[in-house]
Write an enzyme that holds these catalytic residues in place. Structure first.
Site, short mmCIF file in Angstrom:
data_model
loop_
_atom_site.label_atom_id
_atom_site.label_comp_id
_atom_site.label_asym_id
_atom_site.label_seq_id
_atom_site.Cartn_x
_atom_site.Cartn_y
_atom_site.Cartn_z
N ASP A 117 -49.06 62.09 -56.21
CA ASP A 117 -48.68 63.13 -55.24
C ASP A 117 -47.66 62.59 -54.25
O ASP A 117 -47.75 62.84 -53.04
CB ASP A 117 -49.91 63.65 -54.51
N LYS A 134 -44.57 62.88 -52.31
CA LYS A 134 -43.75 64.00 -51.83
C LYS A 134 -43.43 63.75 -50.36
O LYS A 134 -44.09 62.94 -49.70
CB LYS A 134 -44.48 65.32 -51.99
N ASP A 159 -52.31 59.85 -48.09
CA ASP A 159 -52.95 60.93 -48.83
C ASP A 159 -53.11 60.58 -50.31
O ASP A 159 -52.24 60.85 -51.13
CB ASP A 159 -52.18 62.24 -48.68
N THR A 212 -47.73 68.17 -56.89
CA THR A 212 -47.02 69.20 -56.14
C THR A 212 -45.85 69.68 -56.98
O THR A 212 -45.11 68.87 -57.54
CB THR A 212 -46.55 68.67 -54.78
N ASN A 227 -46.14 63.51 -47.70
CA ASN A 227 -47.04 62.36 -47.76
C ASN A 227 -46.35 61.04 -47.41
O ASN A 227 -46.93 59.97 -47.59
CB ASN A 227 -47.68 62.24 -49.15
#
Length: 360
Positions: free
Chosen positions: A80, A82, A98, A122, A85
């Site tokens: 994840d 992104k 995260d 995501t 984060n």
């Protein structure tokens, strides 16, 4: 899984990975106490500046890369990565956070042989193999890195569409396109990260760590300087206090802090409670303590008010490395450069021209 990953990271104290101080629980709530980084997140920075300079992009990419390689060496698949984060610390350097969607494999050996099939992540940053429901491995994180670097340069992800179905089709089928904002070296680096066959993606394979850090995009960069944060960031957040919130999106600031609602306390049976045995954790290297006792201080018996720390207490072993962790390139011998009087690197990046502003 997230708690186990965070306790693993707490033991190494990597400069670009979030640090866990405590994990504890009540009868129906789980708590994680993490570092607070006052610089906000990269998503807010992109909304504010739209694009970043070549120097800023390169330093962020290098710091993210070291964070990813440390995770992978520990058998952790991020999944994840992104802008939301990627936090900015008070000193302007990045911190990855995260790990709610991450996966930790039992062993870090034979890294590229570790595979999973869970569809998660995501939308804008999903790799083609995830969308095809194929078994995937650490290569998905390098795809996300390429997507984020493209976004830092251009202001939008490479295959972005408002309709997810069309965006997924483009990720799986369309060729990568570049505007004049990308110089040839940056284009080549991003193309390597965004190769659709995961086995050909830059950063993967037995020599992946060496090849990706040796790419001309990082020419002149001393990896030891990156790891020890000796390169002065171009952007350092302006902070007024230890609790300054000005670098966070206002949408978050107006939200009311609350615990997650407990819909039905009856579901927390003994069997469910047993799942979370050993969840509690205290990081011995943390430099602060606080009371876990709530309620009236005048109670004669505080036992019912204590948030219990039952189960396995895994403690940090307090590892602090003076060398770049896990490097297979000798950092001080690779592209050596000089430093200024304050100890910051003065290596000149290979890119000198400003990127034109992207218009929509």
């Amino acid at each position: 899984m997230e708690r186990d990953i965070l306790t693993t990271l707490a033991q190494i104290r990597h400069p670009f990975l979030i640090r866990l101080h405590h994990a504890f629980q009540s009868a129906d709530q789980l708590f994680l106490v993490l570092d607070y980084h006052r610089g906000g997140d990269m998503a807010t920075q992109l909304a504010k500046f739209h694009t970043f300079s070549p120097e800023r992009c390169r330093l962020y990419a290098a710091e993210i890369l070291l964070g990813l390689q440390e995770l992978h060496s520990l058998g952790i698949l991020y999944r994840d990565l992104k802008p939301e984060n990627i936090l900015l610390a008070a000193d302007g350097h990045i911190v990855l956070t995260d790990f709610g969607l991450s996966r930790q494999f039992p062993s870090a050996e034979n890294m590229d042989d570790k595979r999973t099939r869970t569809f998660c992540g995501t939308a804008e940053y999903l790799a083609p193999e995830i969308l095809r429901s194929e078994p995937y491995t650490y290569a998905v994180d390098f795809w996300s890195l390429g997507t984020i670097l493209y976004e830092m340069v251009e202001g939008t992800p490479p295959f972005y569409e408002t309709a997810h179905a069309e965006m997924y089709r483009r990720i799986m089928e369309d060729d990568l396109e570049f505007t004049p904002a990308f110089d040839p070296i940056t284009r080549d680096f991003i193309k390597g990260l965004l190769r659709k066959p995961s086995s050909q993606r830059l950063g993967t394979g037995p020599n992946g760590p060496t090849l990706i850090r040796s790419h001309p995009y990082f020419a002149g960069l001393d990896w030891s300087d990156v790891y020890h944060k000796r390169i002065r960031p171009e952007y350092v957040p302006q902070l007024r206090s230890e609790t300054d919130l000005s670098n966070f999106d206002r949408d978050f600031l107006v939200m009311t802090p609350r615990l997650s609602p407990v819909s039905n306390p009856d579901i927390y049976s003994d069997a469910v409670q047993e799942v979370f045995q050993g969840y509690s954790y205290i990081n011995d290297s943390s430099n602060f303590t606080y009371s876990l006792i709530s309620g009236d201080d005048n109670d004669e018996d505080d036992d019912d008010d204590i948030i219990r720390l039952d189960g396995d207490r895994r403690r940090s072993v307090g590892i602090y490395s003076d060398d770049y962790s896990g490097s297979d390139i000798r950092p001080d011998d690779f592209h050596p450069g000089s430093r200024d009087d304050e100890g910051f690197s003065t290596v000149t990046p290979p890119h000198h021209h400003p990127y034109p502003q992207t218009l929509f």
